[in-house]
Design an enzyme around this catalytic site. Sequence first.
Site, mmCIF file in Angstrom:
data_model
loop_
_atom_site.group_PDB
_atom_site.id
_atom_site.type_symbol
_atom_site.label_atom_id
_atom_site.label_comp_id
_atom_site.label_asym_id
_atom_site.label_seq_id
_atom_site.Cartn_x
_atom_site.Cartn_y
_atom_site.Cartn_z
ATOM 1 N N GLY A 267 -3.238 -4.530 -2.900
ATOM 2 C CA GLY A 267 -3.410 -5.940 -3.286
ATOM 3 C C GLY A 267 -2.142 -6.738 -3.047
ATOM 4 N N SER A 268 -1.014 -6.213 -3.487
ATOM 5 C CA SER A 268 0.269 -6.933 -3.359
ATOM 6 C C SER A 268 0.661 -7.121 -1.906
ATOM 7 C CB SER A 268 1.398 -6.156 -4.032
ATOM 8 O OG SER A 268 1.098 -5.958 -5.369
ATOM 9 N N THR B 193 1.715 2.905 -5.702
ATOM 10 C CA THR B 193 0.575 2.759 -6.611
ATOM 11 C C THR B 193 0.164 4.130 -7.113
ATOM 12 O OG1 THR B 193 -1.774 2.238 -6.841
ATOM 13 C CG2 THR B 193 -1.037 2.713 -4.609
ATOM 14 N N ASP C 287 -2.643 4.835 -7.788
ATOM 15 C CA ASP C 287 -4.002 5.076 -7.273
ATOM 16 C C ASP C 287 -3.998 5.812 -5.931
ATOM 17 O OD1 ASP C 287 -4.692 3.519 -9.458
ATOM 18 O OD2 ASP C 287 -4.835 1.680 -8.280
ATOM 19 N N GLY D 73 -7.222 4.964 -11.395
ATOM 20 C CA GLY D 73 -7.337 5.205 -9.954
ATOM 21 C C GLY D 73 -8.048 4.106 -9.192
ATOM 22 N N ARG D 74 -8.526 3.093 -9.918
ATOM 23 C CA ARG D 74 -9.370 2.045 -9.305
ATOM 24 C C ARG D 74 -10.508 2.679 -8.516
ATOM 25 N NH1 ARG D 74 -7.806 -3.219 -10.445
ATOM 26 N NH2 ARG D 74 -5.557 -3.524 -10.530
ATOM 27 N N HIS E 114 -2.536 3.745 -19.782
ATOM 28 C CA HIS E 114 -1.229 3.426 -19.189
ATOM 29 C C HIS E 114 -0.176 4.510 -19.370
ATOM 30 C CE1 HIS E 114 -3.426 -0.318 -19.214
ATOM 31 N NE2 HIS E 114 -2.663 -0.671 -18.200
HETATM 32 N N1 LIG Z 1 2.017 -11.449 -6.709
HETATM 33 C C1 LIG Z 1 0.880 -11.281 -7.333
HETATM 34 N N2 LIG Z 1 0.385 -12.226 -8.129
HETATM 35 C C2 LIG Z 1 -0.774 -12.049 -8.742
HETATM 36 N N3 LIG Z 1 -1.537 -10.949 -8.643
HETATM 37 C C3 LIG Z 1 -1.093 -9.980 -7.879
HETATM 38 C C4 LIG Z 1 0.143 -10.084 -7.192
HETATM 39 N N4 LIG Z 1 0.333 -8.946 -6.498
HETATM 40 C C5 LIG Z 1 -0.734 -8.181 -6.742
HETATM 41 N N5 LIG Z 1 -1.591 -8.788 -7.556
HETATM 42 C C6 LIG Z 1 -2.860 -8.252 -8.002
HETATM 43 O O1 LIG Z 1 -2.613 -7.048 -8.677
HETATM 44 C C7 LIG Z 1 -3.625 -6.108 -8.375
HETATM 45 C C8 LIG Z 1 -3.032 -4.790 -7.932
HETATM 46 O O2 LIG Z 1 -1.997 -4.919 -7.010
HETATM 47 P P1 LIG Z 1 -1.591 -3.720 -6.096
HETATM 48 O O3 LIG Z 1 -2.807 -3.142 -5.476
HETATM 49 O O4 LIG Z 1 -0.533 -4.198 -5.209
HETATM 50 O O5 LIG Z 1 -0.900 -2.728 -7.085
HETATM 51 P P2 LIG Z 1 -1.323 -1.362 -7.605
HETATM 52 O O6 LIG Z 1 -0.170 -0.535 -7.860
HETATM 53 O O7 LIG Z 1 -2.398 -0.772 -6.757
HETATM 54 O O8 LIG Z 1 -1.768 -1.677 -8.992
HETATM 55 P P3 LIG Z 1 -3.041 -2.410 -9.430
HETATM 56 O O9 LIG Z 1 -4.014 -2.173 -8.300
HETATM 57 O O10 LIG Z 1 -3.560 -2.232 -10.741
HETATM 58 O O11 LIG Z 1 -2.325 -3.497 -9.782
HETATM 59 C C9 LIG Z 1 -4.482 -6.717 -7.290
HETATM 60 O O12 LIG Z 1 -5.681 -7.126 -7.901
HETATM 61 C C10 LIG Z 1 -3.699 -7.866 -6.805
HETATM 62 O O13 LIG Z 1 -4.537 -8.921 -6.404
HETATM 63 O O1 LIG Z 2 -2.206 -2.631 -16.033
HETATM 64 P P1 LIG Z 2 -3.594 -3.183 -15.963
HETATM 65 O O2 LIG Z 2 -3.591 -4.626 -15.659
HETATM 66 O O3 LIG Z 2 -4.377 -2.817 -17.174
HETATM 67 O O4 LIG Z 2 -4.312 -2.512 -14.693
HETATM 68 C C1 LIG Z 2 -4.895 -1.265 -14.704
HETATM 69 C C2 LIG Z 2 -5.172 -0.847 -13.275
HETATM 70 O O5 LIG Z 2 -3.946 -0.697 -12.571
HETATM 71 C C3 LIG Z 2 -3.809 0.631 -12.096
HETATM 72 O O6 LIG Z 2 -3.143 1.376 -13.090
HETATM 73 C C4 LIG Z 2 -2.990 0.688 -10.836
HETATM 74 O O7 LIG Z 2 -3.620 0.063 -9.780
HETATM 75 C C5 LIG Z 2 -5.258 1.093 -11.928
HETATM 76 O O8 LIG Z 2 -5.370 2.492 -11.832
HETATM 77 C C6 LIG Z 2 -5.910 0.464 -13.127
HETATM 78 O O9 LIG Z 2 -7.275 0.231 -12.904
HETATM 79 MG MG LIG Z 3 -4.031 -1.421 -5.825
#
Ligand SMILES: Nc1ncnc2c1ncn2[C@@H]1O[C@H](COP(=O)(O)OP(=O)(O)OP(=O)(O)O)[C@@H](O)[C@H]1O
Ligand SMILES: O=P(O)(O)OC[C@H]1O[C@](O)(CO)[C@@H](O)[C@@H]1O
Ligand SMILES: [Mg+2]
EC number: 2.7.1.11
Length: 361
Positions: free
Chosen positions: A118-119, A140, A142, A185-186, A284
């Site tokens: 996502g980022s 990540t 995941d 793990g999404r 978490h």
């Molecule tokens: N700069 C940002 N501002 C707002 N939302 C963001 C930003 N970067 C990432 N996100 C959102 O955070 C979510 C996850 O980002 P990313 O996939 O990069 O990280 P991740 O480690 O896989 O963790 P997770 O998927 O939970 O956050 C996505 O839904 C993305 O749209």
């Molecule tokens: O920290 P938050 O916003 O509860 O997000 C949880 C999500 O982020 C992750 O920990 C990392 O992408 C996922 O496995 C989980 O679904």
């Molecule tokens: Mg992600």
Amino acid sequence: MGEIKRIGILTSGGDCAGLNAVIRSVVHHAIGTYGWEVVGIQEATQGLMENPPKAIALHRDNIDHLLMMGGTFLGTTNKGNPFAFPMGDGTVKDRTEDIIAGYRQLGLDALIGIGGDGSLAILRRIAQQGGINLVGIPKTIDNDVGATEISIGFDTATNIATEALDRLHFTAASHNRVMVLEVMGRDAGHIALAAGIGGGADIILIPEIPYRIESVCNKIRQRQAQGKNFCLVMVSEAVRTELGDQVKQIQQFGEDRYGGIGKYIAEQIAQRTGAETRVTVLGHIQRGGIPSPFDRLLGSVFGVAAVDLIAAGKFDHMVAWRNRQTISVPIEEAIQTYQTVKLDGALVKTARGLGICLGND
Ligand SMILES: Nc1ncnc2c1ncn2[C@@H]1O[C@H](COP(=O)(O)OP(=O)(O)OP(=O)(O)O)[C@@H](O)[C@H]1O
Ligand SMILES: O=P(O)(O)OC[C@H]1O[C@](O)(CO)[C@@H](O)[C@@H]1O
Ligand SMILES: [Mg+2]
């Protein structure tokens, strides 16, 4: 390409163990080898939106403790889509130009973005609009980022989930219970599958493999017939109900988060087999804590490799781990190939070979 003198670094998306090891590695190599300045941007794109941008100068002294520190000392964000950012008055605004302005104000020549799928997609879109020299580092828990065999944070999360299963094993056996462990793990079942095998789960359910609850119950009955009256069930958070419904929880700020499938599975097992069930949602805990030795190593490797990519002018690329070495891949390739569990891969074969029920036997 202009001469590189000053680079920025930010962490984005959900935090994970190993991020601080990356930052430490980047600081050492960028300053020590190339003589650049390094600026740590706080709270990802949200820090760049502010005026003045939230950032701190990073130096080589006093960073050694970062190697074993969990989380990200720069802060991160995974909410508030920057292209439709909630302004607090009910309206949304595209903040791309504010973020680019923040980057310019810091006088940066290149940016290292540490993020998940996502980022990296968000950062790439902003970088293209603003002409920012972006290099990505995959992180990540995941492990769903494409084009790399592993991302930072996955190893620590898997270790923690394995240890949780180890602990549940003894209490399950003591009380003759079916213990269900729900892990993160999404949409990818990597943590569940790896930790399930490592922790000796009897049943592993992942989103990639549709299951029948009767198949799960048959495994429990089979064990009971062998005189084993306890069972360990690993469930990945994005597994659906048998009818195909996604179990989600709406969080603050309207964001959807997975969670709750473990409870559904446990209830189904209890109703159909009469077994006493308990559910643990690891949550978490998987993201926190001290990074594993492997995540410290990978963080160090990726940090050095990303700095070298900047020095080589190879922007819009991400560092990746493949065949025992670091390579670089276009960020586009990494975000276009979401990495789920391969159904004909080694881990699925291993699980089946061990007699672990994957719910579709
Ligand atoms: N700069 C940002 N501002 C707002 N939302 C963001 C930003 N970067 C990432 N996100 C959102 O955070 C979510 C996850 O980002 P990313 O996939 O990069 O990280 P991740 O480690 O896989 O963790 P997770 O998927 O939970 O956050 C996505 O839904 C993305 O749209
Ligand atoms: O920290 P938050 O916003 O509860 O997000 C949880 C999500 O982020 C992750 O920990 C990392 O992408 C996922 O496995 C989980 O679904
Ligand atoms: Mg992600």
